[in-house]
Design a protein around this motif. Structure first.
Motif, PDB file in Angstrom:
ATOM      1  N   GLU A   1       0.801  -1.485  -0.232  1.00  0.00           N
ATOM      2  CA  GLU A   1      -0.187  -0.071   0.047  1.00  0.00           C
ATOM      3  C   GLU A   1       1.035   1.319  -0.054  1.00  0.00           C
ATOM      4  O   GLU A   1       0.598   2.656  -0.726  1.00  0.00           O
ATOM      5  CB  GLU A   1      -0.994   0.035   1.229  1.00  0.00           C
ATOM      6  N   ASP A   2       2.201   0.894   0.971  1.00  0.00           N
ATOM      7  CA  ASP A   2       3.149   2.160   0.837  1.00  0.00           C
ATOM      8  C   ASP A   2       3.871   2.788  -0.572  1.00  0.00           C
ATOM      9  O   ASP A   2       3.868   3.610  -0.639  1.00  0.00           O
ATOM     10  CB  ASP A   2       3.523   1.815   2.081  1.00  0.00           C
TER      11      ASP A   2
ATOM     12  N   LYS B   1       2.520   1.596  -3.186  1.00  0.00           N
ATOM     13  CA  LYS B   1       1.703   2.218  -3.802  1.00  0.00           C
ATOM     14  C   LYS B   1       0.896   3.477  -3.759  1.00  0.00           C
ATOM     15  O   LYS B   1       1.170   4.267  -5.224  1.00  0.00           O
ATOM     16  CB  LYS B   1       0.185   0.892  -3.702  1.00  0.00           C
ATOM     17  N   GLU B   2       1.189   4.182  -2.549  1.00  0.00           N
ATOM     18  CA  GLU B   2       0.726   5.635  -2.734  1.00  0.00           C
ATOM     19  C   GLU B   2       2.411   6.205  -3.432  1.00  0.00           C
ATOM     20  O   GLU B   2       1.627   7.090  -3.519  1.00  0.00           O
ATOM     21  CB  GLU B   2       0.654   5.530  -1.235  1.00  0.00           C
ATOM     22  N   LYS B   3       3.256   6.168  -3.172  1.00  0.00           N
ATOM     23  CA  LYS B   3       4.503   6.347  -3.330  1.00  0.00           C
ATOM     24  C   LYS B   3       4.097   6.918  -4.743  1.00  0.00           C
ATOM     25  O   LYS B   3       4.563   7.737  -4.976  1.00  0.00           O
ATOM     26  CB  LYS B   3       5.726   6.130  -2.378  1.00  0.00           C
TER      27      LYS B   3
ATOM     28  N   SER C   1       2.565   6.646  -6.893  1.00  0.00           N
ATOM     29  CA  SER C   1       1.588   7.830  -7.251  1.00  0.00           C
ATOM     30  C   SER C   1       1.555   8.902  -7.203  1.00  0.00           C
ATOM     31  O   SER C   1       1.566  10.078  -8.171  1.00  0.00           O
ATOM     32  CB  SER C   1      -0.291   7.544  -6.473  1.00  0.00           C
TER      33      SER C   1
ATOM     34  N   SER D   1       3.395   1.084 -11.593  1.00  0.00           N
ATOM     35  CA  SER D   1       1.781   1.205 -11.023  1.00  0.00           C
ATOM     36  C   SER D   1       0.291  -0.531 -11.585  1.00  0.00           C
ATOM     37  O   SER D   1       0.322  -0.462 -11.158  1.00  0.00           O
ATOM     38  CB  SER D   1       0.860   2.860 -11.564  1.00  0.00           C
TER      39      SER D   1
END
Length: 170
Positions: free
Chosen positions: A32-33, A35-37, A39, A133
């Motif tokens: 999740e981290d 994926k967020e970074k 983005s 991504s």
């Protein structure tokens, strides 16, 4: 097999499953981290591209001003030439203005080339990051699927361990 051995195996299995589930949960949070970074990186690259476009617009304005300055310098040189001897000093000024306009044109050309290189790199990074991504999303889905399966295993291990304890207590 004795009840003690079965109980010991069930207890170890439950501990191992719980330990594995804890590691899996950490992996899910890490994905999740990531994926967020990723983005955030894509957003930053897109923002950089927008700033590059603004620089490109500024360079166009400078080029327009430079072109107008060259026309003014040319007209000033014509006026100086028609003024004869009294226009010689003005002719020097017109020549300097023309040289300055040429220097500015050369510099804006260099800026434009750099902007194009940045834009090209930015476009490449966006494509590369979007591919990343997609892979991150695939990995995230796989790890979430694994988490669901592990949840079932954990539940089964707890039930098995509890039943063995209940039977052992009787």
């Amino acid at each position: 097999m004795s009840d003690t051995v079965i109980s010991s195996i069930a207890s170890k299995m439950e501990k191992d499953v719980n330990k594995g589930f804890t590691i899996l949960e950490k992996n899910v949070r890490k994905m999740e981290d990531i994926k967020e970074k990723n983005s955030g990186i894509i957003s930053g690259i897109v923002s950089l591209g927008n700033k590059v476009n603004k620089i490109r617009d500024i360079v166009r304005v400078i080029n327009t001003i430079t072109d107008q300055t060259k026309v003014i310098a040319f007209n000033a040189a014509l006026e100086a030439a028609s003024a004869g001897e009294s226009g010689k000093r003005f002719s020097v000024v017109a020549g300097e203005v023309n040289r300055l306009a040429d220097d500015i044109a050369g510099l804006t050309r260099q800026i434009r080339e750099q902007v194009e290189e940045i834009q090209s790199s930015s476009s490449y990074l966006i494509v590369y990051s979007e591919e990343g991504s997609d892979r991150i999303a695939e990995g995230y889905k796989l790890i979430k699927d694994l988490e669901d399966i592990f949840m079932e295993i954990k539940s089964g291990a707890e039930i098995t361990s509890n039943r063995v304890r209940e039977q052992h207590a009787d």
